[in-house]
Design a protein around this motif. Structure first.
Motif, PDB file in Angstrom:
ATOM      1  N   LEU A 291       0.825  -1.202   0.000  1.00  0.00           N
ATOM      2  CA  LEU A 291       0.000   0.000   0.000  1.00  0.00           C
ATOM      3  C   LEU A 291       0.860   1.253   0.000  1.00  0.00           C
ATOM      4  O   LEU A 291       0.602   2.201  -0.750  1.00  0.00           O
ATOM      5  CB  LEU A 291      -0.925  -0.004   1.217  1.00  0.00           C
ATOM      6  N   LEU A 292       1.888   1.272   0.848  1.00  0.00           N
ATOM      7  CA  LEU A 292       2.756   2.441   0.942  1.00  0.00           C
ATOM      8  C   LEU A 292       3.461   2.719  -0.378  1.00  0.00           C
ATOM      9  O   LEU A 292       3.663   3.878  -0.757  1.00  0.00           O
ATOM     10  CB  LEU A 292       3.782   2.227   2.059  1.00  0.00           C
ATOM     11  N   ARG A 293       3.807   1.661  -1.108  1.00  0.00           N
ATOM     12  CA  ARG A 293       4.537   1.802  -2.366  1.00  0.00           C
ATOM     13  C   ARG A 293       3.608   2.021  -3.567  1.00  0.00           C
ATOM     14  O   ARG A 293       4.048   1.953  -4.705  1.00  0.00           O
ATOM     15  CB  ARG A 293       5.400   0.567  -2.596  1.00  0.00           C
ATOM     16  N   GLY A 294       2.337   2.293  -3.297  1.00  0.00           N
ATOM     17  CA  GLY A 294       1.429   2.636  -4.374  1.00  0.00           C
ATOM     18  C   GLY A 294       0.993   1.474  -5.230  1.00  0.00           C
ATOM     19  O   GLY A 294       0.776   1.631  -6.440  1.00  0.00           O
ATOM     20  N   GLY A 295       0.838   0.294  -4.619  1.00  0.00           N
ATOM     21  CA  GLY A 295       0.293  -0.841  -5.354  1.00  0.00           C
ATOM     22  C   GLY A 295       1.301  -1.822  -5.894  1.00  0.00           C
ATOM     23  O   GLY A 295       0.944  -2.704  -6.685  1.00  0.00           O
ATOM     24  N   GLU A 296       2.547  -1.733  -5.430  1.00  0.00           N
ATOM     25  CA  GLU A 296       3.613  -2.617  -5.939  1.00  0.00           C
ATOM     26  C   GLU A 296       4.503  -3.063  -4.795  1.00  0.00           C
ATOM     27  O   GLU A 296       4.729  -2.320  -3.837  1.00  0.00           O
ATOM     28  CB  GLU A 296       4.443  -1.869  -6.986  1.00  0.00           C
TER      29      GLU A 296
END
Length: 410
Positions: A291-296
């Protein structure tokens, strides 16, 4: 997988002495008997700054909390179901404004509670269909029977929807049964926490053509390396599962709740997208990093960055917060300044709740007092695991925020 500290906290802006206050504070909950045990993980910029366990996962057996302890995460299942739905949305399988009756015809002619009692309710026709975004934002008018605050809650319990569903019902049957019950309000006009994410899970099944547990495993859990997350615990690993507790009404001491707790030890008849998973700190830490890495995560992308940013904006009509958009006009300050996105609560303004956080932080928790948050501004994630039901018993979540943010000194 490990949740061991991976860096010097000083290097990523944390004061180690202040982080130590976390264990001192929450240790008192165990020492005086209010909790059996807990596990806490705090990270920043993908590095684990603090990871600790304390107390017992099973007090009666004398078994300590260990790094690989299994926890019932209950409603921390909801963000995973929301990610599943938005993965299908990214594939163009539906629009957020689509009526759910397109895939779940049982919701074509829903009724809305107007007045009356559990024995004699009076309902009116819905003037707006339940749409996909209503499920994701808890604005569909669905509720929980165990909430025990409204007539509609009572109707749920009378129909067998209390902490679970009628005996033997699968997700399809549960969805059909819920559609026969009146809504608490007209769709889109208020916010109320309830079974919306369970219905969303059924939508995922119908749209994808896969059972929800299969979709989770193939599309989310296995790709993210969440190999310890499951819907129930088989006998060989039952000893890893933390026991479930509830507070004694007179003393506040944690008392074992075996009746409810044993449900996690058998395959369920239905897969609850709203609260069915068991997981570990290591697995859910991976989910928060995704989640923190924007979906990756680790080269595996499940969602686009813009989709994640869209999900974690406030989607309540008019930019309202939860305190002002609840049918009962909730006065609890925990809801002041908090909006709701597509599967997550979202901080709009931390000041009204009197708890430090960042605007844009998103989070949720579970019935047994588990919790997580993701702060994209400070690049901080935090996880709390324990097994005390209900989650409103003690202010564990707000206290963890106090301690984490006061340890951040850069």
């Amino acid at each position: 997988m490990s949740v061991a500290v991976s860096t010097d906290p000083d290097r990523i802006g944390f004061d180690p002495a202040r982080l130590a206050r976390i264990d001192e504070h929450f240790g008192r909950y165990v020492d005086d008997g209010r909790l059996a045990g807990w596990q806490i993980v705090v990270s920043r910029r993908g590095e684990i700054a603090h990871s600790s366990t304390y107390g017992l996962r099973d007090r009666e057996a004398g078994a300590p909390v260990e790094p690989d302890t299994l926890w019932r995460i209950y409603s921390m299942t909801k963000p995973i179901t929301s990610v599943a739905a938005m993965m299908l949305w990214e594939e163009g399988r539906f629009e957020l404004t689509d009526p759910i009756s397109r895939w779940l015809p049982e919701f074509a002619d829903v009724r809305v509670y107007d007045k009356g009692s559990v024995l004699k309710p009076y309902t009116v026709a819905a003037v707006e269909p339940i749409r996909v975004w209503h499920l994701l934002t808890h604005t569909a008018g669905l509720t929980y029977g165990f909430a025990q605050t409204t007539v509609v809650d009572g109707l749920y319990r009378a129909a067998g929807f209390d902490l679970g569903v009628p005996a033997g019902a699968d997700l399809a049957a549960a969805s059909a049964g819920l559609a026969r019950l009146p809504l608490l309000f007209q769709p889109g006009t208020s916010w109320n926490y309830g079974v919306a994410t369970d219905v969303l899970g059924r939508l995922v099944e119908v749209v994808s053509g896969q059972r929800l547990d299969e979709f989770f495993t193939e599309r989310i859990l296995r790709p993210l390396g969440m190999t310890d997350t499951r819907w129930w615990v088989d006998e060989p690993e039952a000893k890893r599962l933390a026991a479930l507790y509830t507070p004694h009404p007179a003393t506040g001491q944690a008392v074992r709740a075996d009746g409810v707790g044993r449900a996690a030890l058998a395959e369920p008849s239905w897969f609850s997208g709203g609260g069915g998973l068991v997981s570990t700190a290591a697995d859910y830490h991976r989910f928060t990093q995704f989640l923190l890495r924007g979906g990756e995560l680790d080269g595996v992308r499940l969602l686009a960055p813009r989709t994640l940013r869209f999900m974690t904006r406030n989607h309540l009509p008019g930019g309202r917060d939860l305190a002002s958009f609840h049918p009962e006009g909730f006065a609890e300050t925990v809801l002041d300044g908090i909006g709701f996105g597509l599967g997550f609560a979202v901080v709009l303004d931390p000041v009204p709740a009197r708890v430090p956080s960042s605007v844009g932080e998103f989070y949720w928790g579970g019935l047994a007092s588990t919790a997580f948050w993701v702060d994209p501004v400070e690049e901080v994630t935090a996880l709390l695991f324990t097994q005390l039901m209900p989650s409103s018993t003690y202010p564990l979540r707000s206290q963890l925020r106090q301690l984490v943010y006061s340890a951040l000194i850069d």
